[in-house]
Enzyme design. Structure first.
Site, PDB file in Angstrom:
ATOM      1  N   HIS A   1      -1.821  19.562   2.295  1.00  0.00           N
ATOM      2  CA  HIS A   1      -1.209  20.070   1.080  1.00  0.00           C
ATOM      3  C   HIS A   1      -1.167  19.645  -0.152  1.00  0.00           C
ATOM      4  O   HIS A   1      -2.090  19.826  -0.709  1.00  0.00           O
ATOM      5  CB  HIS A   1       0.177  20.591   1.833  1.00  0.00           C
ATOM      6  CG  HIS A   1       1.025  21.760   0.935  1.00  0.00           C
ATOM      7  ND1 HIS A   1       0.396  22.550   0.043  1.00  0.00           N
ATOM      8  CD2 HIS A   1       2.282  22.154   0.786  1.00  0.00           C
ATOM      9  CE1 HIS A   1       1.181  23.312  -0.782  1.00  0.00           C
ATOM     10  NE2 HIS A   1       2.300  23.156  -0.102  1.00  0.00           N
TER      11      HIS A   1
ATOM     12  N   HIS B   1     -11.666  25.497  -2.243  1.00  0.00           N
ATOM     13  CA  HIS B   1     -10.175  25.793  -2.102  1.00  0.00           C
ATOM     14  C   HIS B   1     -10.292  26.685  -0.573  1.00  0.00           C
ATOM     15  O   HIS B   1     -11.009  27.454  -0.667  1.00  0.00           O
ATOM     16  CB  HIS B   1      -9.495  26.113  -3.180  1.00  0.00           C
ATOM     17  CG  HIS B   1      -8.311  26.261  -3.242  1.00  0.00           C
ATOM     18  ND1 HIS B   1      -7.521  27.164  -2.679  1.00  0.00           N
ATOM     19  CD2 HIS B   1      -7.110  25.359  -3.876  1.00  0.00           C
ATOM     20  CE1 HIS B   1      -5.786  26.864  -2.815  1.00  0.00           C
ATOM     21  NE2 HIS B   1      -6.033  25.835  -3.602  1.00  0.00           N
TER      22      HIS B   1
ATOM     23  N   ASP C   1      -7.092  20.191  -7.976  1.00  0.00           N
ATOM     24  CA  ASP C   1      -6.679  18.742  -7.560  1.00  0.00           C
ATOM     25  C   ASP C   1      -7.592  17.664  -8.158  1.00  0.00           C
ATOM     26  O   ASP C   1      -7.329  16.612  -8.324  1.00  0.00           O
ATOM     27  CB  ASP C   1      -6.712  18.575  -6.030  1.00  0.00           C
ATOM     28  CG  ASP C   1      -5.430  19.581  -5.368  1.00  0.00           C
ATOM     29  OD1 ASP C   1      -4.615  19.419  -5.784  1.00  0.00           O
ATOM     30  OD2 ASP C   1      -5.964  20.404  -4.418  1.00  0.00           O
TER      31      ASP C   1
END
Length: 426
Positions: free
Chosen positions: A266, A307, A365
């Site tokens: 996560h 993703h 990210d």
């Protein structure tokens, strides 16, 4: 009331069940299966991938189209025209503030940026090398000990006070985690600065001297917070809602969300990006690692690409890509070995047919990890910064749930253990 119906027939039952079908303002229809328990039937959905656990008006995602909306506003527009605290107001209240509301909200946040002096002693109970997320779980949960007198969750004013305290104190606590890890004294907030400037001030200044805050770095930091502010019913938000459904106080609920975010599947993804860059080590090794990434039998995976939700380009990544370029130019870090590897990987992922066909674009990210490393923030603090940005989303969902009729969360199971049996005779 639902006008559509779905019908369910089960072998062995003498009736066909009519199940209401609800339409949202946008997105997929939802079949209401809540009546099945009364018939002795449960649905089976590991990971809740096909289950709407709640009704919400806060955030909408269309992963196939690469859409993310906060209260209906596209994330790209908010990143261009808004700022983090304005988005906090939006998520909590449902509408953008007018100038007076925005000024009042920002003032209330500034009023709550300090933490109780006794909180400082909490840090002394942790080893200096403790993971910052371990500290954050503890100190955020401990906030309830200092504000227990104003924790009547049925009181909307109390709920909003708790929400503002959490949003305001998270960057202070995050910076304290960093200062504690490097043995420097804590730096108090400076309320003449805006939210993101204040965070960088508490991170990098010392009592001896203030570190000048670059507007470019502060803007990038604000965008990281804004882009992470909410992301619908992800694991940590669902954890906050589940904890909140018991009537637990908001500080305990947010601490539970931080614990869920800590998981590498996560919130730890941007940490994993830096670990991957370190593993690659040198530009000369990139082709070898790209070949490994394409080999389905090789366990190596490129982190920060693709993703789980977005099957298109992550809309947040588009915003951070520009911010990343601005930060690297501002800091003159074009020669940093890890950042050079990252930029070459980005070029390959955007051009290589293998990655393009599979929609393995650089995600949020990837860019946030590069920005935070360039700014000088240690990898172990990345998820803490994620938690700081996600706090308004968590408290907005908690507030939304408590403001409406709700039930305690109680998932069911498919039991496959032993059937009833007698204790053996001795």
């Amino acid at each position: 009331m639902a006008e559509k119906k779905a019908q369910l027939s089960v072998d062995g039952m003498n009736e066909t069940l009519d199940l209401p079908v609800y339409e949202g303002s946008t997105g997929a229809d939802v079949i209401d299966v809540s009546s099945l328990a009364g018939k002795g039937i449960f649905t089976f959905d590991p990971g809740f991938m096909s289950t709407a656990s709640c009704e919400s008006k806060i955030t909408y995602i269309d992963g196939g189209k690469g859409v993310l909306l906060y209260r209906g506003y596209p994330i790209e527009q908010l990143a261009e025209k808004s700022d983090f605290l304005e988005c906090c107001y939006l998520l909590l209240n449902g509408e953008l503030p007018d100038p007076k509301q925005k000024e009042d909200f920002n003032t209330r946040i500034r009023y709550h940026t300090m933490v109780h002096e006794q909180m400082h002693s909490f840090f002394n109970g942790f080893p200096r090398n403790a993971h910052p997320m371990a500290i954050m779980v503890g100190v955020v949960g401990a906030l309830s000990a200092f504000y227990h007198e104003n924790l009547e969750i049925s009181n909307e004013e109390h709920r909003m006070d708790a929400a503002l305290r959490l949003i305001a104190k998270m960057p202070t606590l995050a910076a304290m985690c960093y200062k504690y890890s490097v043995g420097q004294p804590f730096v108090y907030p400076d309320n003449s600065l805006d939210f993101s400037e204040n965070f960088l001030h508490m991170m990098f200044s010392t009592p001896c001297e203030d570190t000048p805050i670059s507007p470019v770095l502060a803007d990038a930091m604000d965008k990281i917070f804004l882009l992470h502010a909410d992301h619908e019913q992800n694991a940590s938000t669902s954890t906050v809602r589940l904890a909140g459904s018991t009537g637990a106080n908001p500080y305990a609920c947010i601490a539970s969300g931080i614990a869920a975010l800590w998981g590498p599947a996560h919130g730890g993804a941007n940490e994993a990006v830096l670990r991957m860059l370190n593993e690659i080590g040198d530009e000369s090794q990139i082709d070898r690692y790209i070949k490994r990434a394409k080999d389905k039998d090789d366990p190596f995976r490129l982190m920060g690409f693709g993703h789980r939700v977005y099957k298109n380009f992550d809309p947040r990544a588009k915003v951070l890509r520009e911010a990343c370029q601005n930060v690297l130019a501002e800091l003159g870090k074009d020669d940093d070995p890890l950042l050079k590897i990252a930029m070459k990987l980005e070029k390959i992922a955007l051009e290589d047919e293998y990655f393009v066909e599979r929609n393995l674009y650089p995600n949020v990210d990837f860019y946030s990890g590069i920005i935070l490393k360039a700014i000088g923030i240690p990898t172990s603090l990345f998820t803490v910064i994620f938690a700081t940005g996600r706090t308004p989303g968590w408290v907005a969902h908690w507030h939304e749930m408590i403001s409406n009729p709700f039930k305690i969360g109680r998932p069911r199971q498919l039991y496959t253990g032993p059937t009833p049996r007698d204790y053996p005779k001795k």
